[in-house]
Design an enzyme around this catalytic site. Sequence first.
Site, PDB file in Angstrom:
ATOM      1  N   MET A 177      75.760  28.453  73.469  1.00 40.04           N
ATOM      2  CA  MET A 177      76.619  27.339  73.867  1.00 40.04           C
ATOM      3  C   MET A 177      78.075  27.671  73.536  1.00 40.04           C
ATOM      4  O   MET A 177      78.918  26.770  73.443  1.00 40.04           O
ATOM      5  CB  MET A 177      76.167  26.050  73.193  1.00 40.04           C
ATOM      6  CG  MET A 177      74.709  25.707  73.585  1.00 40.04           C
ATOM      7  SD  MET A 177      74.364  23.951  73.722  1.00 40.04           S
ATOM      8  CE  MET A 177      74.662  23.409  72.052  1.00 40.04           C
ATOM      9  N   GLY A 178      78.394  28.947  73.373  1.00 41.06           N
ATOM     10  CA  GLY A 178      79.770  29.347  73.102  1.00 41.06           C
ATOM     11  C   GLY A 178      80.179  29.054  71.676  1.00 41.06           C
ATOM     12  O   GLY A 178      79.330  28.850  70.799  1.00 41.06           O
ATOM     13  N   GLY A 212      76.722  34.931  63.716  1.00 37.73           N
ATOM     14  CA  GLY A 212      75.302  34.781  64.027  1.00 37.73           C
ATOM     15  C   GLY A 212      75.012  35.157  65.472  1.00 37.73           C
ATOM     16  O   GLY A 212      74.078  35.913  65.768  1.00 37.73           O
ATOM     17  N   HIS A 213      75.849  34.655  66.377  1.00 36.27           N
ATOM     18  CA  HIS A 213      75.683  35.032  67.783  1.00 36.27           C
ATOM     19  C   HIS A 213      75.883  36.531  67.982  1.00 36.27           C
ATOM     20  O   HIS A 213      75.169  37.170  68.747  1.00 36.27           O
ATOM     21  CB  HIS A 213      76.711  34.306  68.664  1.00 36.27           C
ATOM     22  CG  HIS A 213      76.577  32.822  68.654  1.00 36.27           C
ATOM     23  ND1 HIS A 213      77.427  32.002  67.948  1.00 36.27           N
ATOM     24  CD2 HIS A 213      75.694  31.998  69.271  1.00 36.27           C
ATOM     25  CE1 HIS A 213      77.085  30.747  68.146  1.00 36.27           C
ATOM     26  NE2 HIS A 213      76.026  30.704  68.936  1.00 36.27           N
ATOM     27  N   GLN A 267      70.606  18.486  76.546  1.00 40.32           N
ATOM     28  CA  GLN A 267      69.957  18.541  75.234  1.00 40.32           C
ATOM     29  C   GLN A 267      70.677  17.684  74.196  1.00 40.32           C
ATOM     30  O   GLN A 267      70.284  17.672  73.031  1.00 40.32           O
ATOM     31  CB  GLN A 267      69.806  19.986  74.758  1.00 40.32           C
ATOM     32  CG  GLN A 267      71.081  20.683  74.343  1.00 40.32           C
ATOM     33  CD  GLN A 267      70.858  22.178  74.150  1.00 40.32           C
ATOM     34  OE1 GLN A 267      70.562  22.917  75.082  1.00 40.32           O
ATOM     35  NE2 GLN A 267      70.972  22.639  72.920  1.00 40.32           N
ATOM     36  N   ASP A 298      67.292  28.394  64.666  1.00 37.27           N
ATOM     37  CA  ASP A 298      66.640  27.285  65.361  1.00 37.27           C
ATOM     38  C   ASP A 298      65.182  27.694  65.573  1.00 37.27           C
ATOM     39  O   ASP A 298      64.776  28.059  66.676  1.00 37.27           O
ATOM     40  CB  ASP A 298      67.364  27.004  66.677  1.00 37.27           C
ATOM     41  CG  ASP A 298      68.810  26.611  66.445  1.00 37.27           C
ATOM     42  OD1 ASP A 298      69.045  25.519  65.905  1.00 37.27           O
ATOM     43  OD2 ASP A 298      69.706  27.417  66.765  1.00 37.27           O
ATOM     44  N   GLN A 310      62.990  25.785  68.053  1.00 38.72           N
ATOM     45  CA  GLN A 310      63.450  26.114  69.414  1.00 38.72           C
ATOM     46  C   GLN A 310      62.910  27.469  69.851  1.00 38.72           C
ATOM     47  O   GLN A 310      62.481  27.633  71.007  1.00 38.72           O
ATOM     48  CB  GLN A 310      64.976  26.127  69.455  1.00 38.72           C
ATOM     49  CG  GLN A 310      65.546  26.632  70.769  1.00 38.72           C
ATOM     50  CD  GLN A 310      67.053  26.566  70.789  1.00 38.72           C
ATOM     51  OE1 GLN A 310      67.625  25.534  71.111  1.00 38.72           O
ATOM     52  NE2 GLN A 310      67.713  27.658  70.431  1.00 38.72           N
ATOM     53  N   SER A 351      77.607  26.151  64.305  1.00 37.89           N
ATOM     54  CA  SER A 351      78.741  25.412  64.863  1.00 37.89           C
ATOM     55  C   SER A 351      79.099  24.225  64.003  1.00 37.89           C
ATOM     56  O   SER A 351      80.258  23.905  63.790  1.00 37.89           O
ATOM     57  CB  SER A 351      78.358  24.847  66.207  1.00 37.89           C
ATOM     58  OG  SER A 351      77.398  23.840  66.029  1.00 37.89           O
ATOM     59  N   ARG A 352      78.069  23.551  63.606  1.00 38.39           N
ATOM     60  CA  ARG A 352      78.304  22.225  63.036  1.00 38.39           C
ATOM     61  C   ARG A 352      78.833  22.305  61.607  1.00 38.39           C
ATOM     62  O   ARG A 352      79.288  21.297  61.069  1.00 38.39           O
ATOM     63  CB  ARG A 352      77.049  21.367  63.182  1.00 38.39           C
ATOM     64  CG  ARG A 352      76.778  21.074  64.680  1.00 38.39           C
ATOM     65  CD  ARG A 352      75.570  20.219  64.954  1.00 38.39           C
ATOM     66  NE  ARG A 352      75.510  19.821  66.360  1.00 38.39           N
ATOM     67  CZ  ARG A 352      74.599  20.237  67.242  1.00 38.39           C
ATOM     68  NH1 ARG A 352      73.662  21.089  66.875  1.00 38.39           N
ATOM     69  NH2 ARG A 352      74.627  19.811  68.480  1.00 38.39           N
TER      70      ARG A 352
END
Lengths: 297, 297
Positions: free
Chosen positions: A49-50, A55-56, A80, A169, A172, A205-206
Site C-alpha cells: 500500500m506504499g 520491512g517492504h 479493506q 500480517d 493475512q 505504517s501505523r
Amino acid sequence: MNDASTDLPPARPVPPDDRPEVVRTIAELRARVAAWRAAGETIAMVPTMGALHAGHLSLVAEGRRRAARVVVSIFVNPTQFAPHEDFQTYPRTEAQDLALLSTLATDLVFAPAPSEIYPPGDATRIEIGGPAAGLETDFRPHFFAGVATVVAKLLIACTPDVAIFGEKDFQQLAVVRRLATDLALPVTIVGGETVREADGLALSSRNAYLSPAERAIAPRLHAALTTIAEVARTGGDVAAALAAARSDLLERGFHAVDYLVLRDAATLGPVDDATTERRLLAAVWLGRTRLIDNIAV
Amino acid sequence: MNDASTDLPPARPVPPDDRPEVVRTIAELRARVAAWRAAGETIAMVPTMGALHAGHLSLVAEGRRRAARVVVSIFVNPTQFAPHEDFQTYPRTEAQDLALLSTLATDLVFAPAPSEIYPPGDATRIEIGGPAAGLETDFRPHFFAGVATVVAKLLIACTPDVAIFGEKDFQQLAVVRRLATDLALPVTIVGGETVREADGLALSSRNAYLSPAERAIAPRLHAALTTIAEVARTGGDVAAALAAARSDLLERGFHAVDYLVLRDAATLGPVDDATTERRLLAAVWLGRTRLIDNIAV
C-alpha cells in the site's frame, strides 16, 4: 496487503532516470510481463500500500532473490478499510517510495488508480473463511474480503511466479495462501520475515501515528510476545503467561487488547493434537493506534 | 454454466481414438494450453455441465470459429445447486458427451473431479451483485455465487482468449461478463444464440424431466415471449401483455411463474430512459421442472 510506515530510513537522492518505470494500467503491466515471459524470465510481485519502509524493502529483496524480475504494486485498497478506519489519512508518499525502490533495482512499479482496480459498476467481492475466521475478523469483519478481492485482482493482472507477503500480517499471509490455493492461481506465495526496530517494535505504517510517549511503550508488545513464547517453548503455563501479559500491557499504558492468543500456525485455529507449529498473535490499541504483531514459538 | 439436456441428437459412433483428449487436472490443462500458446495458437473455452445437446454444440462451433483451439469443460458444479435442487440427479453422460464433441474436432476436454476445483479446506466464494441482483437470485439466492466461483476458477485454470456462454442463461451471461470485467480476466466473453426445438422450446437439460403432457405444453413459454415481444416492438401495452401471458400460461397447465418481465438488456434492471436494448426474461414451473427462457425485443 503489506502495510506501510512513515518511520522511513532516509532515501538517498536518486536521479529520476534511475527510478523504476511506473505503469498505471493493467494493460501496460501485462505488456511488460509478457515481454519478460517471452524472454524466459521469471517474475516476483510484492503487493504494497506504499509509504514504504525497510520491512517492504526486505520483501523486495526476497523477490529479487527468487525471480529475474520484481514488480512492486502500490495501491491503497479502499475495500479493506471500514468507513471509520484510516483510508483517507493513510500515508501516500509515491515519490519517496520510488526513490527507495530504485535502490533495489525494482523492475516495475504498478500504481493504478482505484478505477483501474474497481472499474465502473464493479460488483464482485471475494469472501473467504477458513484462516480468515476469528482474530482480525472479529474486530475488522470486512477486512479480509477486501484483501482477498484486491490480492486476487493484482495476481490475475500480473501473473507472477512468486508473490511475497510479510509475516507481520500473519493471518493475512494465511488468507492469501488459502486464496491462491482455492483459485488455483499459478503462483507461489512466500512469507517475508518481519523487520523490527532495534527495540523490537515491528515496522508498520501505523507506527507513524504514535505520540513520543506511545512510541516509548510500544516495544512492550514484542517483549510480551517474547516472554510468552519462552514460557510456551519450555512447557510452562501458557494461559497464566497470556493473562499476565495482558494485565501488564494494560498497566503500562496500552488502552485495549483486541486479542493475545497462542494458535496453530497452519490453521490459525486453537492448538490441538494435530498442531506441529504454534504462533503467538496479538492486536492491541495504544491511544488511537492499533498495532498487530506475532512471533513463532 | 451452460446446462444440459438429455434430449440428445443421436450420437454417431466414434472410434475411441477419434475422441478428444480428456484431462482431469489443472496441471495437465495448463500444460496443453501452454504448448498451444508457445505455438502462437489462440484458445476458446466452452464451460459446460456435460449432458451435451445441440445447444452446447453450437457454442463449441462458435469457439471453433473464434480460436485455433477449443477446450470444453465438463463439470457439474456442486456450489450452484441448493440442497433441495437436482445436483444428485443431474444427468451425467460423459461417454456420450465425448462422442458428440469428437464430431466438432474438440481439442481438449477438461473434466475434473470436484476436489480438483474445490481443494481440501476450500474457503473461497466469489459474491457478485449488479446484474446478479433479482430475477434468478430472488428464487435461487446462492446460484450466482456458485456460478461466479466456478467460472472464475475455470477461466483462471484455462486462461482462454475467448469463452462462450449461452444466451439461454441470459442473466448468467451478464454475471459472467461482470465477473470477467471486475477481475480483469484476460478473456473475451461471447454469448452464443439459444438453440430451439422446431416448436420453439429452448434446448435444456431439464427438458428431459418433462412428462409427455408437460413437453406438449412447454413450447407455450416461447410462444408467449414472442407475443409479448411483438407488443413491445410495436409500442403496445406491455404491462397488459405480460399479465395476459402470465394468466394464459397458468391456465394452460404451467404451475407457477417465478418471473416474466421486460428488462434493460444491458443492466437487467428496469427499462428506463437510458435503455437501448430490451430483453424479455421468464422462469416458470411445469410440474416439478423449472424452465427459463428469454428473447430480445
